[in-house]
Structure formats: C-alpha cells, structure tokens
Design a protein around this motif. Structure first.
Motif, short mmCIF file in Angstrom:
data_model
loop_
_atom_site.label_atom_id
_atom_site.label_comp_id
_atom_site.label_asym_id
_atom_site.label_seq_id
_atom_site.Cartn_x
_atom_site.Cartn_y
_atom_site.Cartn_z
N TYR A 46 0.86 -1.18 0.00
CA TYR A 46 0.00 0.00 0.00
C TYR A 46 0.89 1.23 0.00
O TYR A 46 1.87 1.31 0.74
CB TYR A 46 -0.91 0.05 1.23
CG TYR A 46 -1.63 1.39 1.34
CD1 TYR A 46 -2.70 1.70 0.50
CD2 TYR A 46 -1.18 2.36 2.24
CE1 TYR A 46 -3.32 2.94 0.57
CE2 TYR A 46 -1.81 3.60 2.32
CZ TYR A 46 -2.87 3.88 1.48
OH TYR A 46 -3.48 5.11 1.53
N ASN A 97 -8.53 4.13 11.91
CA ASN A 97 -9.70 3.27 11.69
C ASN A 97 -9.44 2.19 10.65
O ASN A 97 -9.95 1.07 10.76
CB ASN A 97 -10.90 4.13 11.26
CG ASN A 97 -11.41 5.00 12.38
OD1 ASN A 97 -11.24 4.66 13.55
ND2 ASN A 97 -12.02 6.12 12.05
N ASN A 98 -8.68 2.53 9.62
CA ASN A 98 -8.32 1.55 8.58
C ASN A 98 -6.88 1.07 8.77
O ASN A 98 -6.22 0.68 7.80
CB ASN A 98 -8.49 2.16 7.19
CG ASN A 98 -9.95 2.26 6.80
OD1 ASN A 98 -10.71 1.31 6.99
ND2 ASN A 98 -10.35 3.39 6.27
N SER A 153 -5.75 0.06 1.10
CA SER A 153 -5.64 0.64 2.44
C SER A 153 -4.70 -0.21 3.28
O SER A 153 -4.47 -1.39 2.99
CB SER A 153 -7.01 0.69 3.11
OG SER A 153 -7.47 -0.63 3.39
N HIS A 185 -6.90 -4.93 12.48
CA HIS A 185 -7.26 -5.82 11.36
C HIS A 185 -6.21 -6.88 11.03
O HIS A 185 -6.44 -7.70 10.14
CB HIS A 185 -7.53 -4.98 10.10
CG HIS A 185 -8.60 -3.96 10.30
ND1 HIS A 185 -8.33 -2.64 10.61
CD2 HIS A 185 -9.95 -4.07 10.25
CE1 HIS A 185 -9.47 -1.98 10.74
NE2 HIS A 185 -10.46 -2.82 10.53
N LYS A 212 -5.48 -1.37 6.05
CA LYS A 212 -6.35 -2.43 6.56
C LYS A 212 -6.29 -3.66 5.68
O LYS A 212 -6.15 -4.79 6.17
CB LYS A 212 -7.78 -1.91 6.64
CG LYS A 212 -8.84 -2.95 6.96
CD LYS A 212 -10.23 -2.33 6.92
CE LYS A 212 -11.32 -3.38 7.09
NZ LYS A 212 -12.68 -2.77 7.06
N GLU A 213 -6.36 -3.48 4.36
CA GLU A 213 -6.34 -4.61 3.44
C GLU A 213 -5.01 -5.34 3.47
O GLU A 213 -4.96 -6.57 3.37
CB GLU A 213 -6.65 -4.14 2.02
CG GLU A 213 -8.09 -3.71 1.81
CD GLU A 213 -8.40 -3.42 0.36
OE1 GLU A 213 -7.57 -3.74 -0.51
OE2 GLU A 213 -9.48 -2.87 0.08
#
Length: 287
Positions: A30, A78-79, A50, A84, A52-53
């Motif tokens: 990312y 948040n991401n 992101s 995560h 997160k991913e």
C-alpha cells in the motif's frame, strides 16, 4: 514463501520490496501514491487500497512511512493495522520514529495477539538498493530471530538492541553521529576548494583514512557533482534530528553539535531545499 505486507514504497521502500519479491515471497503493498509502485506491481506485487487490506493479508507486515504521525495513523487509525491484522502476525516498523511510539505499538500489538518490532534502518537509497542496510531492532528477541531471515534480505548489519523502543533509540545515536559528520564533510570540501585543490583527489586521500565515513565516501562525491537528488530527504532528516533533540532534552542532555546541524538544515529547508537530499547541506556554505 510467505505472505508479506509492505506499507510505504518511497525512495527506500521500493527497493526493499524488490528484494522480498526477488526472494520469491508474495507481497501486498500500500502506498498513498500508486504511480510510485507501478514497477512493483509489474514485478508481481499486489497493490491494496488501504493499510487495513494489507494487514488482513500479511503474515509479516513492514511499514516504512514518513513521520511519527503517519506511523500512528497506519497502526492506530480506523483503517489501520492493529485492528485488522491476522492473529500472530509480526509487525515491523522500519520508519525512524519516536521510541515512545514504538513502545505503544508493541504494547497494543501484544494486547491483540500480535508481535511488534521497531527496526529503523541506515544506509540510504544505496543501502536499500544493494540490500546492505544497517538494521537496528527493538522488541522481543524471539520475534527478532523469527524475522531475521527477512531482515537478511534487506540488510547486512542487523543487530538486536533490546526491548521495544531500543531500535529507535539506536537510530537516534546514528542520526546524531551523522548530524555533526555532515558539517565536517561540507567544511572539508569548501576548504579544499578555497585552497585550490581538486576535491576528487582530496577524497582519494582522506576517505580511507581516519577521516573516513559513509557520508564522506557516498555523499561528498554527489556534492562535488552537484547531484542533490534525495537518497534521504532533508525534511526527513530534520524530523529525525528533532526527535533526537526532544529525547536529549528529556534525558537532560546538552548536544550542541546536534542543535547546530538541526538549525543549519532548518535554514536550508526554509530556503526551498526540503525535498533535496541531505548532501545539499553544501548549499549552506555557498551563500
């Protein structure tokens, strides 16, 4: 083969991802500027949308971003990573950042069933390209040993320094050393020029003697050639020196060499050189 994540593919991160891909690992990346990662995608990296991913994908996740605020957002946003990441994942921050932030990441990771290392690097764009970086690591030694085969793809001088935050403190020692050394390199070249000497010939004599340093061997030739492309941005060196100065103040240390170098680089940045490489300090003497 491992599923590896890498967040931040700038000047140095791009080269480090190449080493991981060339070793056969699957790498998800990312970056805020996708265009800068096109070469990595062409090599087989998977571009995610992101942090997160990337966190949801990776067994081991490297981060190499610009500033402590970026680190905080990437990990705690948040991401971000911490909410995560896969259970048991190893999180490795290569950014030069605040020791206190490294400790917070370590503690939050442990609470989420994750492992974290702070592992800032030294060696600039050349070290990243060659895979010869110095890597200074803080965290648990067991986690360090687990990550060592990956570190060995990126660097040569890899040293476990101690508990969380120790890697960042060691990097501050590195930057404090460079800060005064860069002044010496510039003043040496200016002296050589004023004395009517050939600076390249001077470097042949002094680079391998007692005056030798990485900056003298790698950055002084760039100064002579007028090459100020960033291997390491002035704006990021200022960030590092400010962290070191804050830590020194906290420990009640007076470091005049660090303070002088910081003030010189801040003056250069104010005059439009923040995006130049640190070797542009020579401009200070060309005023």
């Amino acid at each position: 083969m491992m599923e590896i994540g890498f967040i931040g593919t700038g000047v140095m991160g791009n080269s480090l991802v190449k080493h991981l891909l060339n070793a056969g690992h699957d790498v998800a990346i990312y970056t805020r500027t996708a265009k800068k990662a096109e070469n990595l995608v062409a090599m087989g990296a998977e571009l995610k949308e992101s942090p997160k991913e990337v966190a949801q994908y990776a067994q081991v996740l490297f981060t190499m971003v610009g500033y402590p605020t970026d680190v905080e957002e990437v990990y705690f946003g948040n991401n971000g990573i911490l909410g995560h990441a896969k259970a048991g994942a190893v999180l490795i921050d290569l950014t030069t950042s605040k020791p206190e932030l490294a400790e917070r990441i370590y503690e939050a990771a442990a609470q989420n069933g994750l492992k974290a290392l702070d592992a800032p690097v030294s060696g600039g764009d050349i070290g990243a390209q060659k895979g010869t970086l110095s890597i200074m690591v803080g965290g648990d030694e067991e986690t360090f040993n687990e990550a060592l085969p990956l570190f060995e793809l990126l660097g040569e001088n890899i040293v476990f320094q101690g508990a969380a935050g120790a890697g960042q403190h060691t990097k501050m020692c590195n930057q404090i050393t460079i800060a005064s050394n860069m002044i010496g390199v510039c003043e040496s070249l200016i002296y050589a020029k004023k004395a009517g000497l050939d600076p390249e010939q001077v470097l042949r004599s002094i680079s391998s003697g007692a005056a030798g340093s990485w900056s003298l061997s790698n950055l002084a030739p760039r100064m002579i050639k007028g090459d100020f492309a960033p291997g390491f941005y002035i704006k990021h060196f200022i960030k590092d020196m400010k962290i070191a100065a804050e830590e020194a103040d906290r420990m009640d240390l007076d470091l005049p060499g660090l303070k002088l170098s910081l003030s010189m680089y801040e003056e250069l940045a104010a005059s439009g050189h923040s995006e130049s490489g640190t070797q542009a300090l020579i401009h200070y003497y060309w005023k």
